[in-house]
Write an enzyme that holds these catalytic residues in place. Structure first.
Site, mmCIF file in Angstrom:
data_model
loop_
_atom_site.group_PDB
_atom_site.id
_atom_site.type_symbol
_atom_site.label_atom_id
_atom_site.label_comp_id
_atom_site.label_asym_id
_atom_site.label_seq_id
_atom_site.Cartn_x
_atom_site.Cartn_y
_atom_site.Cartn_z
ATOM 1 N N ARG A 102 84.769 23.927 -13.019
ATOM 2 C CA ARG A 102 84.203 22.388 -13.297
ATOM 3 C C ARG A 102 83.309 22.387 -14.324
ATOM 4 O O ARG A 102 82.215 22.827 -14.333
ATOM 5 C CB ARG A 102 83.532 21.949 -11.968
ATOM 6 N N HIS A 129 90.907 15.054 -13.789
ATOM 7 C CA HIS A 129 90.502 15.397 -12.512
ATOM 8 C C HIS A 129 91.666 15.676 -11.744
ATOM 9 O O HIS A 129 91.808 14.934 -10.680
ATOM 10 C CB HIS A 129 89.522 14.566 -12.064
ATOM 11 N N GLN A 132 91.494 15.911 -7.466
ATOM 12 C CA GLN A 132 91.238 14.490 -6.729
ATOM 13 C C GLN A 132 92.269 13.692 -6.682
ATOM 14 O O GLN A 132 92.522 13.029 -5.634
ATOM 15 C CB GLN A 132 89.904 13.724 -7.589
ATOM 16 N N ASP A 223 85.937 4.024 -9.904
ATOM 17 C CA ASP A 223 85.315 5.295 -9.901
ATOM 18 C C ASP A 223 83.603 4.719 -10.547
ATOM 19 O O ASP A 223 83.575 3.440 -10.927
ATOM 20 C CB ASP A 223 85.774 6.279 -10.875
ATOM 21 N N CYS A 263 86.811 8.163 -5.254
ATOM 22 C CA CYS A 263 86.514 9.777 -5.376
ATOM 23 C C CYS A 263 84.978 10.266 -5.062
ATOM 24 O O CYS A 263 85.067 11.217 -4.690
ATOM 25 C CB CYS A 263 86.969 10.013 -6.844
ATOM 26 N N ARG A 291 90.378 16.236 -0.062
ATOM 27 C CA ARG A 291 90.175 17.395 -0.965
ATOM 28 C C ARG A 291 90.243 18.760 -0.621
ATOM 29 O O ARG A 291 90.873 19.710 -1.173
ATOM 30 C CB ARG A 291 88.611 16.915 -1.553
#
Length: 308
Positions: A102, A129, A132, A223, A263, A291
């Site tokens: 990450r 991402h 996700q 988001d 998310c 997830r």
């Protein structure tokens, strides 16, 4: 050997195969059946960006698969002292079976993967991402909305938007993206998605009007407007995103059976209202749980590919 760096690297069949595996493993987990799909294997987890969901889901996931996760912040390894990514990769991947990273730049992730001896998973970069989106689509499948899907993304043209573009372009569903002027998606990423959409039949619409995006949509998602590293732009962004909050009035424009996804972390009163995020159409916590299950599918699939 395959890596999981962006959904653009995968075919429709491969994405759906991973999701089918994720559903299978999730069902087993719910029945308290834990199979050692990755018996005594080690997942190195490199965090240059901190996270709640990414760490908990990957660390729990590898444990439930019979392996162990190693949390490595940039302060724990030599990356934090300036060691080249290529050197870090050649050292760590001689000792572990898989790596999740990450980080900030996609280029750093790609450099690590280029020198890696094991599969590498993108846990998030500034550009993409993908894990996700696997969780998001798993949630959509479980809600029975994957057939004739019309997804509306309202907000910043960021890594989530880019991954939505990739997923739509690969799977062939309709995606509408609404961003304020000056906050649009990356032009190169959009061009790639539009090219892939020619093969899949995906319909991709880019607009600056949230109402155009949300009208009749079966999935509405957003988001944060202020991602990690953008804190100094907060006040400017709040002004630019005026009118982009997903509230009850906006959700009424969507299909009556539409669901809301985010998310997380979510900032109530900014990109989404309290009423929507806590309302009956919100599946954000099912999405967050997924997830764990989607990433287990990704890890097992990559591990099997390596053994072929």
């Amino acid at each position: 050997m395959r890596h999981f760096l962006t959904l653009a690297d995968y075919t429709k069949e491969e994405i759906l195969e991973i999701l089918e595996l994720s559903r299978k493993i999730k069902k087993e987990t719910k029945n308290r059946v834990f199979k050692d799909y990755m018996h005594k294997k080690t997942l190195g987890m490199i965090f240059e960006k901190s996270s709640t969901r990414t760490r908990v889901s990957f660390e729990t996931g590898i444990y439930q698969l019979g392996g162990v996760g190693l949390f490595l912040s940039s302060n724990d390894i030599q990356l934090g002292r300036g060691e080249p990514m290529s050197d870090t990769s050649r050292v760590i991947t001689r000792m572990v079976d898989m790596v999740m990273i990450r980080t900030f730049e996609q280029s750093k992730l790609e450099e690590f993967a280029r020198y890696s001896k094991v599969p590498v998973i993108n846990g998030l970069t500034d550009e993409y991402h993908p894990v996700q989106l696997m969780a998001d689509y798993l949630t959509i499948q479980e809600a029975g909305l994957d057939k004739n899907l019309v997804a509306a993304y309202v907000g910043d043209g960021n890594n989530m938007t880019h991954s939505w573009l990739n997923l739509a372009a690969k799977l062939g569903f309709e995606l509408r993206v609404a961003t304020p002027k000056g906050y649009e998606v990356d032009e190169k990423i959009l061009a790639t998605a539009l090219e892939m959409a020619k093969e899949s039949g995906a319909k991709i619409t880019i607009t600056n009007d949230p109402k155009v995006a949300v009208e009749g949509a079966t999935v509405v998602t957003t988001d944060t407007w202020v991602s990690m590293g953008q804190e100094d732009e907060k006040e400017e962004r709040i002004k630019a995103f005026d009118g982009y909050i997903v509230d009850e009035a906006m959700m009424k424009l969507a299909h009556k059976d539409a669901i809301f996804l985010h998310c997380l972390p979510a900032y109530r009163g900014y990109e989404v209202s309290e009423e929507v995020i806590e309302g009956p159409q919100s599946l954000i916590f099912e999405e967050a749980e997924n997830r764990l299950h989607a990433q287990k599918g990704v890890m097992v699939w990559l591990d099997r590919q390596r053994d072929k």
